[in-house]
Design an enzyme around this catalytic site. Structure first.
Site, mmCIF file in Angstrom:
data_model
loop_
_atom_site.group_PDB
_atom_site.id
_atom_site.type_symbol
_atom_site.label_atom_id
_atom_site.label_comp_id
_atom_site.label_asym_id
_atom_site.label_seq_id
_atom_site.Cartn_x
_atom_site.Cartn_y
_atom_site.Cartn_z
ATOM 1 N N HIS A 171 -20.425 23.056 -12.502
ATOM 2 C CA HIS A 171 -19.458 23.551 -11.513
ATOM 3 C C HIS A 171 -19.172 25.090 -12.041
ATOM 4 O O HIS A 171 -19.154 25.499 -13.182
ATOM 5 C CB HIS A 171 -18.074 23.013 -11.507
ATOM 6 C CG HIS A 171 -17.679 23.560 -10.276
ATOM 7 N ND1 HIS A 171 -16.853 24.476 -10.376
ATOM 8 C CD2 HIS A 171 -17.173 22.962 -8.937
ATOM 9 C CE1 HIS A 171 -16.432 24.901 -8.976
ATOM 10 N NE2 HIS A 171 -16.575 23.956 -8.252
ATOM 11 N N GLU A 173 -16.864 26.999 -12.070
ATOM 12 C CA GLU A 173 -15.644 27.043 -12.853
ATOM 13 C C GLU A 173 -15.869 26.863 -14.309
ATOM 14 O O GLU A 173 -15.339 27.207 -15.084
ATOM 15 C CB GLU A 173 -14.435 26.321 -12.105
ATOM 16 C CG GLU A 173 -13.937 27.118 -11.140
ATOM 17 C CD GLU A 173 -13.372 26.207 -9.784
ATOM 18 O OE1 GLU A 173 -13.065 24.988 -10.308
ATOM 19 O OE2 GLU A 173 -13.436 26.532 -8.607
ATOM 20 N N ASN A 196 -13.755 17.091 -4.691
ATOM 21 C CA ASN A 196 -13.629 17.638 -6.140
ATOM 22 C C ASN A 196 -12.148 18.311 -6.289
ATOM 23 O O ASN A 196 -11.632 19.104 -5.715
ATOM 24 C CB ASN A 196 -14.565 18.624 -6.464
ATOM 25 C CG ASN A 196 -14.246 19.342 -7.695
ATOM 26 O OD1 ASN A 196 -13.254 18.971 -8.568
ATOM 27 N ND2 ASN A 196 -14.793 20.589 -8.145
ATOM 28 N N TRP A 197 -11.276 17.147 -6.771
ATOM 29 C CA TRP A 197 -9.972 17.642 -6.800
ATOM 30 C C TRP A 197 -9.448 18.819 -7.813
ATOM 31 O O TRP A 197 -8.413 19.279 -7.762
ATOM 32 C CB TRP A 197 -9.095 16.473 -7.307
ATOM 33 C CG TRP A 197 -9.045 15.182 -6.406
ATOM 34 C CD1 TRP A 197 -9.781 14.980 -5.097
ATOM 35 C CD2 TRP A 197 -8.098 14.061 -6.564
ATOM 36 N NE1 TRP A 197 -9.377 13.826 -4.624
ATOM 37 C CE2 TRP A 197 -8.765 13.215 -5.444
ATOM 38 C CE3 TRP A 197 -7.395 13.627 -7.328
ATOM 39 C CZ2 TRP A 197 -8.381 12.001 -5.168
ATOM 40 C CZ3 TRP A 197 -6.800 12.351 -7.257
ATOM 41 C CH2 TRP A 197 -7.316 11.410 -6.141
ATOM 42 N N LYS A 198 -10.386 19.088 -8.679
ATOM 43 C CA LYS A 198 -10.018 20.112 -9.886
ATOM 44 C C LYS A 198 -8.715 19.547 -10.524
ATOM 45 O O LYS A 198 -8.485 18.488 -10.540
ATOM 46 C CB LYS A 198 -10.317 21.565 -9.296
ATOM 47 C CG LYS A 198 -11.349 21.685 -8.283
ATOM 48 C CD LYS A 198 -11.479 23.212 -8.061
ATOM 49 C CE LYS A 198 -12.681 23.389 -7.189
ATOM 50 N NZ LYS A 198 -12.942 24.587 -6.601
ATOM 51 N N GLY A 230 -13.092 28.476 -2.868
ATOM 52 C CA GLY A 230 -11.922 28.457 -2.576
ATOM 53 C C GLY A 230 -11.517 29.877 -1.993
ATOM 54 O O GLY A 230 -10.199 30.493 -2.229
ATOM 55 N N GLU A 286 -23.121 25.487 -4.122
ATOM 56 C CA GLU A 286 -22.135 26.164 -3.989
ATOM 57 C C GLU A 286 -22.055 27.652 -4.072
ATOM 58 O O GLU A 286 -22.024 28.172 -5.169
ATOM 59 C CB GLU A 286 -21.138 25.488 -4.997
ATOM 60 C CG GLU A 286 -20.800 23.867 -4.465
ATOM 61 C CD GLU A 286 -19.811 23.540 -5.261
ATOM 62 O OE1 GLU A 286 -18.983 23.033 -4.435
ATOM 63 O OE2 GLU A 286 -19.317 23.854 -6.433
ATOM 64 N N SER A 306 -15.490 26.369 0.532
ATOM 65 C CA SER A 306 -14.438 26.408 1.898
ATOM 66 C C SER A 306 -15.066 25.753 2.721
ATOM 67 O O SER A 306 -14.823 25.933 4.012
ATOM 68 C CB SER A 306 -14.168 28.009 2.212
ATOM 69 O OG SER A 306 -13.756 28.828 1.064
ATOM 70 N N GLY A 353 -13.507 21.111 -2.175
ATOM 71 C CA GLY A 353 -12.388 21.395 -3.182
ATOM 72 C C GLY A 353 -11.267 21.316 -2.426
ATOM 73 O O GLY A 353 -10.762 20.216 -2.158
ATOM 74 N N GLY A 354 -10.701 22.204 -2.079
ATOM 75 C CA GLY A 354 -9.513 22.446 -1.456
ATOM 76 C C GLY A 354 -9.153 21.436 -0.156
ATOM 77 O O GLY A 354 -8.060 20.772 -0.231
HETATM 78 P P1 PGA Z 1 -13.604 24.672 -2.345
HETATM 79 O O1 PGA Z 1 -14.137 24.080 -3.694
HETATM 80 O O2 PGA Z 1 -13.861 23.938 -1.193
HETATM 81 O O3 PGA Z 1 -11.895 24.819 -2.387
HETATM 82 O O4 PGA Z 1 -14.013 25.992 -1.729
HETATM 83 C C1 PGA Z 1 -15.543 23.695 -3.504
HETATM 84 C C2 PGA Z 1 -15.566 23.368 -5.008
HETATM 85 O O5 PGA Z 1 -15.448 24.203 -5.852
HETATM 86 O O6 PGA Z 1 -16.384 22.242 -5.182
#
Ligand code: PGA
Length: 253
Positions: free
Chosen positions: A98, A100, A9-11, A176, A170, A216, A237-238
């Site tokens: 998600h 977010e 997930n590049w966001k 993050g 998650e 993470s 994500g990251g």
């Molecule tokens: P993260 O994000 O790996 O940067 O913690 C995961 C996500 O939000 O899907």
């Protein structure tokens, strides 16, 4: 046997050239490693989707996801993208719910239920995210909190639709933050999610739904987390923004 999936997930990251180079790097590494057991999914920003869609047709095992979509198929919704549009360019998965989007865009359980329906109606696969905030974890109510999220947004689905879902657990306190759930905490929640699905849809269906861990997840902790029998991969994500890290996570699965 459930699908084993690593989804990146590049966001809201990667400009045009950066995004295409990242996919090209992932493709090259996948070709060298010919790891065909894991489905590798890239959830890029909208701007890259059509171009990446052309790229992934040349790669076995590489799939394309959108990070969101609107719940209507078309209409006067300035700035939005529909599931039918995503389908028309070859997208296969859509991340829905998600944390977010729940937090910053105030997406409600009802809205998420209608988005899941739209995605399924257009023959795409929803990757439905759930997970508890820190306060809920600290009061040890994560099981019932996540069960409620699933009931509220998914349990209107017919059994044949539930079969097509992918769930991503998650914990919000791990997204993050560099703080990750322990392998035991992850397995416990994935098991609890599967039990909850079984309670509504029966064991046969709950055994078919892949359940991904997110929060993470890094090359250093992925293998341990994925060892849980109910953990079928990750939503990353990251660490998905760097091809070597991302592919190291794919390898750990
Ligand atoms: P993260 O994000 O790996 O940067 O913690 C995961 C996500 O939000 O899907």
């Amino acid at each position: 046997m459930r699908d084993q999936i690593i989804a990146g997930n590049w966001k809201m990251n990667k400009d045009w050239d950066q995004g295409l180079s990242l996919v090209a790097e992932i493709q090259k590494m996948m070709l060298e490693e010919s790891s065909d057991e894991t489905k590798v999914v890239v959830a890029s920003p909208y701007i890259h989707l059509a171009r990446i869609s052309e790229m992934v047709t040349q790669s076995d095992g590489l799939y394309l996801a959108a990070q969101n979509c609107h719940h209507e198929s078309a209409g006067a919704y300035t700035g939005e993208i529909s599931a039918s549009m995503l389908r028309s360019i070859g997208v296969e998965y859509v991340i829905i719910g998600h944390s977010e989007r729940r937090e910053y865009f105030k997406e409600s359980h009802e809205l998420l239920a209608s988005k899941v329906k739209a995605v399924l109606d257009h023959d795409l696969i929803p990757i439905f995210c759930c997970g508890e905030p820190l306060s809920i974890r600290e009061s040890n109510q994560q099981g019932s909190f996540v069960n409620q999220q699933l009931s509220d947004s998914l349990f209107q689905l017919a059994p044949e639709s539930m079969r097509r879902m992918v769930i991503a657990y998650e914990p919000i306190w791990a997204i993050g933050t560099g703080r990750t759930a322990s392998a035991a905490q992850a397995q416990e929640m994935h098991h609890s999610i599967r039990q909850h699905l079984a309670g509504q849809y029966g064991k046969e269906i709950s055994d078919e739904v892949p359940s991904l861990y997110g929060g993470s997840c890094k090359p250093a902790n992925a293998e341990e987390i994925f060892a849980g029998p109910d953990v079928d991969g990750g939503l990353i994500g990251g660490a998905s923004l760097n091809a070597s890290d991302f592919m190291a996570i794919v390898r750990s699965l």
